[in-house]
Motif scaffolding. Structure first.
Motif, PDB file in Angstrom:
ATOM      1  N   THR A  24       0.828  -1.197   0.000  1.00  0.00           N
ATOM      2  CA  THR A  24       0.000   0.000   0.000  1.00  0.00           C
ATOM      3  C   THR A  24       0.866   1.252   0.000  1.00  0.00           C
ATOM      4  OG1 THR A  24      -1.633  -1.231   1.305  1.00  0.00           O
ATOM      5  CG2 THR A  24      -1.929   1.140   1.146  1.00  0.00           C
ATOM      6  N   TYR A  25       1.975   1.189   0.723  1.00  0.00           N
ATOM      7  CA  TYR A  25       2.910   2.319   0.706  1.00  0.00           C
ATOM      8  C   TYR A  25       3.411   2.581  -0.711  1.00  0.00           C
ATOM      9  CZ  TYR A  25       7.420   4.643   0.947  1.00  0.00           C
ATOM     10  OH  TYR A  25       8.478   5.485   0.703  1.00  0.00           O
ATOM     11  N   ALA A  26       3.740   1.532  -1.449  1.00  0.00           N
ATOM     12  CA  ALA A  26       4.218   1.704  -2.823  1.00  0.00           C
ATOM     13  C   ALA A  26       3.156   2.366  -3.701  1.00  0.00           C
ATOM     14  CB  ALA A  26       4.620   0.346  -3.403  1.00  0.00           C
ATOM     15  N   VAL A  27       1.876   2.033  -3.448  1.00  0.00           N
ATOM     16  CA  VAL A  27       0.794   2.650  -4.218  1.00  0.00           C
ATOM     17  C   VAL A  27       0.733   4.150  -3.935  1.00  0.00           C
ATOM     18  CG1 VAL A  27      -1.709   2.744  -4.522  1.00  0.00           C
ATOM     19  CG2 VAL A  27      -0.554   0.532  -4.344  1.00  0.00           C
ATOM     20  N   PHE A  28       0.732   4.531  -2.659  1.00  0.00           N
ATOM     21  CA  PHE A  28       0.674   5.948  -2.312  1.00  0.00           C
ATOM     22  C   PHE A  28       1.927   6.694  -2.784  1.00  0.00           C
ATOM     23  CE2 PHE A  28      -2.611   4.590   0.732  1.00  0.00           C
ATOM     24  CZ  PHE A  28      -3.536   5.610   0.571  1.00  0.00           C
TER      25      PHE A  28
END
Length: 305
Positions: A145-149
Motif C-alpha cells: 500500500t505504501y508503494a501505491v501511495f
C-alpha cells in the motif's frame, strides 16, 4: 598377557553351530556373497541419491525460508513496479489535458493536486507505521500500500514539474539511476561500508536537515518567504542555497543507500527469515524516492535561475 584384539566378538565363537561358518566354509561363502550383493545395492542407492542432490538446483529463499539477496531484489523490483504503475495513473490524472503556460498562453495552468497531496500524506503515514511496527511484525500488505501511495505522490509531483520545466523528469531520473548505480557498485566492490562513526554523522545531519525543511515550510505557508522554494531559492555568493544543500543531501541519500545495502547483507548472513526481505526492499524504495525528489528540486532551482 592376551592380545586385546581377540576380545572382539568375531573371535569368540562359543556356539558349536558357528563352527560350520568359519571362513572358507560353504555357508560362509554364501553369506559373504549375499552380504556383498546387499552392500553393492546400498552403495548404488547412496550414489544415486548423491547424484540427485548434486544435480538438483541449490535451495533458494522459498525452500529455506531465509532471507537472500536475490529474493530481496525481486521484492524491490515488485514494489517499484507497483509504484511506476500508480505513478503513470497519477501523471495522467494530475495533468488532465493541462498545457504548459509557455506552450499555450490562453490555457490557465491548473493541474489536479489531489494525487500529489493524497499520495504524499498516505506514504508518510504508512512509512511511519511500517518503520515503528516492523520489529514486532512484518506486514507486506502495508508495504504494498505504501508503494501505491508513493506512486501517486511521485506521479503527481513529476507531472507538475514536467509542465513547468519540460524534460526535467528525464534529467532527474537519469541522475537518480546514476547515483544508485555508482553507490551499489562501490558497495559491491567493498570500497564503501557503513560505519558507526559515519552513521552518527549521518543522523546528526539528517536531524538538522529535517529541522531546516520544517522551518522552510512554515515560512512559505505563513508568507514570510514567498520564493518558489522558500529559503532554498535564496542565494549565497550568487549560488542558490537549494543547490548547496542539495549536493549535501544527495551525499546523505547515497550513504543511506549504503546503510540499506549493509542491513540487507547482515540479514542474509544472520539467516533472517525471508519475510524481512520486504523491509530491505521498503528501505531501498524510501531512500531512492527521497533521492529522486531532492534531485528533481535541485534541477528545478537551477533551471529557474
Amino acid at each position: 598377557m592376551s592380545n586385546f584384539a581377540f576380545n572382539n566378538p568375531a573371535f569368540q565363537q562359543q556356539d558349536p553351530r558357528n563352527v560350520a561358518t568359519y571362513p572358507g566354509a560353504p555357508q560362509a561363502a554364501q553369506g559373504a556373497q549375499a552380504a556383498s550383493f546387499q552392500q553393492a545395492g546400498i552403495d548404488a542407492t547412496v550414489n544415486a541419491q548423491l547424484e540427485g542432490m548434486y544435480a538438483a538446483p541449490p535451495a533458494g529463499a522459498i525452500e529455506t525460508d531465509r532471507m537472500s539477496v536475490e529474493d530481496t531484489v525481486w521484492k524491490t523490483a515488485g514494489l517499484f513496479g507497483i509504484m511506476l504503475v500508480t505513478a503513470a495513473i497519477a501523471w495522467v490524472f494530475t495533468l488532465g489535458g493541462v498545457a504548459a503556460p509557455e506552450r499555450d498562453p490562453y490555457n490557465q495552468f491548473a493541474p489536479n493536486m489531489l494525487p500529489w497531496i493524497v499520495g504524499g500524506l498516505g506514504a508518510f503515514v504508512l512509512a511511519m507505521v511500517v518503520s515503528f511496527t516492523s520489529r514486532k511484525k512484518v506486514r507486506p500488505a502495508l508495504i504494498f500500500t505504501y508503494a501505491v501511495f508513493e506512486g501517486l505522490f511521485i506521479g503527481g509531483i513529476s507531472a507538475f514539474f514536467e509542465v513547468l520545466w519540460p524534460g526535467i523528469v528525464m534529467q532527474a531520473t537519469l541522475a537518480t539511476v546514476s547515483v544508485v548505480a555508482v553507490t551499489l557498485a562501490l558497495f559491491a566492490s567493498g570500497k564503501i561500508r557503513a560505519s558507526a562513526k559515519m552513521t552518527k554523522i549521518f543522523m546528526i545531519a539528517m536531524g538538522g536537515y529535517l529541522v531546516f525543511s520544517l522551518l522552510n515550510v512554515v515560512l512559505m505557508w505563513t508568507g514570510v518567504n514567498q520564493n518558489a522554494f522558500g529559503l532554498l531559492s535564496d542565494k549565497v555568493a550568487g549560488i542558490p542555497l537549494g543547490l548547496i544543500i542539495g549536493v549535501l543531501v544527495v551525499f546523505m541519500a547515497a550513504y543511506s543507500l549504503v546503510m540499506d545495502f549493509d542491513q540487507i547483507q547482515q540479514g542474509v548472513r544472520n539467516g533472517a527469515p525471508r519475510k524481512y526481505g520486504w523491509l530491505g526492499a521498503f528501505g531501498i524504495m524510501v531512500t531512492v524516492v527521497w533521492l529522486y525528489v531532492e534531485i528533481l528540486r535541485m534541477i528545478a532551482i537551477a533551471r529557474s535561475n
